[in-house]
Motif scaffolding. Structure first.
Motif, short mmCIF file in Angstrom:
data_model
loop_
_atom_site.label_atom_id
_atom_site.label_comp_id
_atom_site.label_asym_id
_atom_site.label_seq_id
_atom_site.Cartn_x
_atom_site.Cartn_y
_atom_site.Cartn_z
N GLU A 22 1.64 1.57 -20.71
CA GLU A 22 1.91 0.44 -21.40
C GLU A 22 2.07 0.68 -23.05
N SER A 32 1.39 2.12 -9.35
CA SER A 32 1.17 1.04 -8.62
C SER A 32 0.54 1.64 -7.14
N ASP A 67 -8.31 3.90 -8.51
CA ASP A 67 -9.05 3.45 -9.96
C ASP A 67 -10.23 4.14 -10.09
N GLY A 75 -2.16 4.46 -16.49
CA GLY A 75 -1.54 2.96 -16.92
C GLY A 75 -1.75 2.52 -18.39
N PRO A 96 4.25 2.01 -15.18
CA PRO A 96 2.89 1.63 -14.76
C PRO A 96 2.74 1.62 -13.37
#
Length: 807
Positions: free
Chosen positions: A782, A698, A769, A778, A696
């Motif tokens: 997941e 960061s 983002d 992302g 994921p």
């Protein structure tokens, strides 16, 4: 997802009426609620249902013909006439015959009895059987559990100087026999208030009319045996008779019943403290029936009428052996019948009424075979045994609600030599040349009365509750409604959303299963008889809906609640874990074959998904399974001819085999939208090493990598060289770094050209983002983390959420 076998329909119970009944009758509210749902709202009626005694039985003289029958029997006894008791070969007929023999002994009458041979003579009164008794001077015949259709036979008896008293409970025909007396509560002119008596129940009413208060209480044991075996409703006076009979059986006055209990494994050296209707239905009745099915019913009559314990034990042992032989024979015929039906299915749709016939099929067991075929296909079923020498067919029918099989046979009576029975079960005799016409006419009749909804079996549920509601005191209260059986089933409780904690098989060949369920902190064991094949369809921590009966499990002095599952369902998508299988397509084909064979799934309901140009789909045979390929625009596109043919019917796909994962979550999401009716997903994709995992993303991680880029890259650098250096410095996977660079490129932080990378020293400020690729990274992280490394419960929850988002 696992579909229930039945359509669950909750019985309506008026909460206000239940509260009032509980107060007026002084009974627990849960019992009152169950009584109201069964049509009992009056306090007096409730007390009689729960506490009825033999004094509450109806006056036997309310039965039409009883007055004449009693007077004629008394005259026969007084004048020392010879009396013939003529019975039937099933458990009800045997019980009726035994009870009538007890009555004759009690009256000190001169009597004999006769039961026809099931396969050699067949059901009913036969002139050939009466002739020897005419010659020997018998002047009175009393039929039990038979005779209501014997018009010609009774006319013969009348002409020969015999009077005939018919005691029966079968449906009367249009033309009634001219007997001395007809005693049958179903006669159209009979005003008797209860129509549900078994044949043995009618025989008992005759005994009660003759003996009044002197009627031995022990005879209710015989009434209990025949009533339960013949599936009569355990309501009204049947409930009273059976309740008293079960109590008497615990210390039986009949050596034969005690011996039969022992043979069935219910009693050893000491009497049972309690006998249940289940003990009778599954222990005693099949062994009594085995006598008439496999040999001659005289054995069973001898068992029920002997006073010798030694003789009773010997006969009970013989009947137990016959019953085991009967079970093997039934299994053999069932397999032949299923094979025959498969041939009919191949020619077209399953018929509305199933008619199957075979040479050499034992007429003694075809009724059981018909029941098993009905249970499997839920269609009215007739199974016939053909005598190859004479061409005579003897058959048994079993039906479903919606089709009165006796009425249907009456519609075809011109083809039949003989028939008789009830709305749900019947017997018939005809010549094999009429079989095709019989099947045709029955299906024509059925087409006018049966609709699609009739072919879906219904299971009524009494109460919806939580596991925490099912305590020992509650179960003990529910047992006040016993004895349970037809017309008064054991309360069925509906429990929704219980978590499956544990599951394992039980019994020989794993035919049964045991589950441990959890809900709201309450754990409870549950047993499902005959449902062992469902184990492979239950996944770890599945949320299960069950319809079950509550019972008490007693072991080593411990008592705890236990559920006896009648039906179950998994209402959500299920995931089956075969990740990392060494030969995934081989495994897929193995599972696929089981699904088609055992669960009657069609090929069009199954699909495979893989990546484009997959070696898996190239190197292995897919057995015509539709194979779909991931596509970034629409999720999936057809990958073989089978998928192309099924391309317009993706809603039909219920089962998905995942051979490989897509390159993005967006593709997975679109694929799930394309297969919006999925019920089960089988994961067979290769395992991915954690070192190749996508993490994921960061901000700190991206900040660190960007700082390294600014330090190391002062001019255009080969991309592969840069990635190798970053792998050493960050310990991130190559895949992760490639995608990180794609994010930087989209944000304008780097420039890629001809396999080289240049860092932009003063880029415009942009939020991470704001990068579409950053968001995709992302989602991909997941997806891969879940589908590669999570447990089945977590994957299931993720897929359920995914399904909701695409619906």
């Amino acid at each position: 997802m696992l579909h229930p076998k039945y359509r669950w329909v909750g019985l309506h119970s008026d909460a206000e009426a239940a509260s009032l009944l509980a107060e007026q009758a002084g009974i627990p509210k849960i019992v009152a609620s169950l009584l109201v749902s069964r049509g009992i709202q009056d306090a007096q009626e409730a007390r009689q249902f729960l506490q009825g005694t033999m004094k509450d039985l109806h006056d036997p003289y309310l039965l039409s013909g009883m007055q004449e029958a009693v007077a004629r029997i008394r005259r026969a006894v007084e004048q020392d006439e010879q009396i013939l008791i003529y019975g039937d070969y099933d458990a009800d007929g045997v019980s009726s015959t035994a009870l009538m023999l007890c009555l004759m002994r009690h009256l000190n009458a001169r009597f004999e009895y006769y039961i026809p041979h099931r396969s050699k003579e067949g059901y009913g009164l036969h002139i050939s059987a009466l002739e020897p008794f005419v010659e020997r001077g018998f002047t009175l015949v009393i039929t039990v559990d038979t005779g209501i259709s014997a018009v010609e036979q009774i006319a013969y008896a009348n002409a020969a100087g015999m009077d005939v008293i018919v005691t029966d409970h079968h449906e009367p025909p249009e033309v009634l026999p001219e007997a001395y007396a007809l005693v049958n509560p179903k006669l159209p002119y009979c005003k008797y208030p209860f129509k549900g008596l078994a044949g043995v129940g009618v025989a008992y009413k005759l005994a009660a009319a003759l003996l009044a208060d002197e009627t031995p209480a022990a005879w209710t044991e015989l009434v209990t045996l025949g009533t339960i075996a013949d599936l009569m409703p355990l309501t009204d006076e049947n409930r009273i008779l059976v309740t008293n009979g079960l109590k008497a059986m615990a210390y039986s006055s009949f050596p034969g019943i005690t011996a039969l209990m022992g043979a069935a494994g219910y009693a050893k050296s000491e009497p049972l403290t309690m006998v249940s209707s289940t003990n009778v239905a599954f222990g005693l009745a099949p062994r009594i029936n085995a006598s008439g099915r496999m040999s001659h019913a005289n054995q069973a009559v001898a068992l029920l009428t002997t006073q010798s314990i030694e003789e009773a034990e010997k006969i009970a042992e013989d009947l137990d052996i016959l019953n085991k032989e009967r079970q093997l024979l039934v299994d053999s015929i069932v397999q032949e019948a299923i094979a025959q039906l498969a041939g009919k299915e191949a020619e077209g749709a399953l018929p509305g009424v199933i008619v199957l016939a075979g040479e050499g099929w034992n007429p003694g067991v075809i009724g059981i075979v018909a029941s098993k075929i009905l249970d499997r296909y839920y269609r009215p079923t007739i199974v016939l045994g053909i005598d190859p020498e004479t061409g005579t067919c003897k058959g048994s029918a079993r039906s479903i609600p919606g089709l009165d099989i006796y009425e249907a046979l009456t519609h075809c009576k011109g083809l039949l030599d003989h028939y008789g029975g009830h709305p749900s079960a019947a017997g018939m005799t005809l010549h094999r040349s009429q079989l095709a016409k019989l099947e045709e006419q029955l299906n024509e009749f059925a087409a006018g009365v049966l609709y699609e909804e009739h072919f879906i079996p219904v299971m009524h549920t009494d109460l919806e509750c939580r596991l925490s509601d099912i305590s020992l005191p509650v179960i003990e209260q529910l047992e006040n409604l016993a004895p349970f059986g037809m017309g008064n089933t054991c309360p069925r409780l509906l429990i929704r959303g219980a978590k499956l904690v544990e599951s394992r098989s039980l019994g020989k060949e794993g035919k049964h299963m045991k589950l441990v369920l959890s809900q709201d902190g309450t754990m409870m064991e549950a047993v499902a008889f005959g449902k062992g094949e469902l184990l492979s369809q239950l996944t770890e921590e599945a949320r299960i809906d069950v319809v079950a009966e509550a019972s008490i499990n007693e072991w080593n002095g411990s008592r705890k609640p236990q559920l006896m599952i009648q039906d179950l369902a998994v209402p959500h998508i299920q995931v089956f874990d075969y990740r990392g299988a060494s030969h995934p397509v081989v495994k897929m084909n193995e599972i696929r074959s089981q699904l088609i064979e055992q669960q009657s799934l069609e090929q069009r309901m199954i699909a495979v998904v893989a990546v484009k140009d997959s070696e898996l789909t190239k190197n292995y045979e897919l057995n015509d399974t539709p194979c779909w390929i991931y596509d970034k625009d629409v999720g999936v596109i057809p990958g073989n001819t089978a998928a192309q043919l099924n391309g317009q019917n993706r809603m039909d796909i219920k089962i998905l085999f995942v051979l490989e994962l897509p390159e993005s979550f967006d593709i997975w999401h679109k694929m799930m939208g394309a297969f919006s009716s999925l019920e089960r997903v089988y994961l067979l994709h290769p395992a991915r090493d954690r070192q190749e995992a996508i993490l994921p993303p960061s901000r700190e991680q991206f900040k660190q990598i960007y700082a390294l880029l600014k330090q190391q890259v002062t001019a255009a650098v080969p991309e592969e060289e840069l990635i190798s250096g970053l792998m050493r410095r960050t310990r991130l996977s190559r895949r992760m770094l490639v995608m990180t660079l794609e994010v930087f490129e989209e944000l304008g932080f780097i420039h890629r050209d001809m396999g080289t990378i240049t860092v932009i020293q003063a880029p415009a400020k942009r939020a991470l983002d704001s990068s579409r690729r950053y968001l995709e990274l992302g989602e991909l992280a997941e997806m891969e983390q879940i589908l590669h490394h999570a447990g089945i419960p977590q994957i299931t929850q993720w897929l359920m959420t995914n399904q909701q988002n695409v619906s």
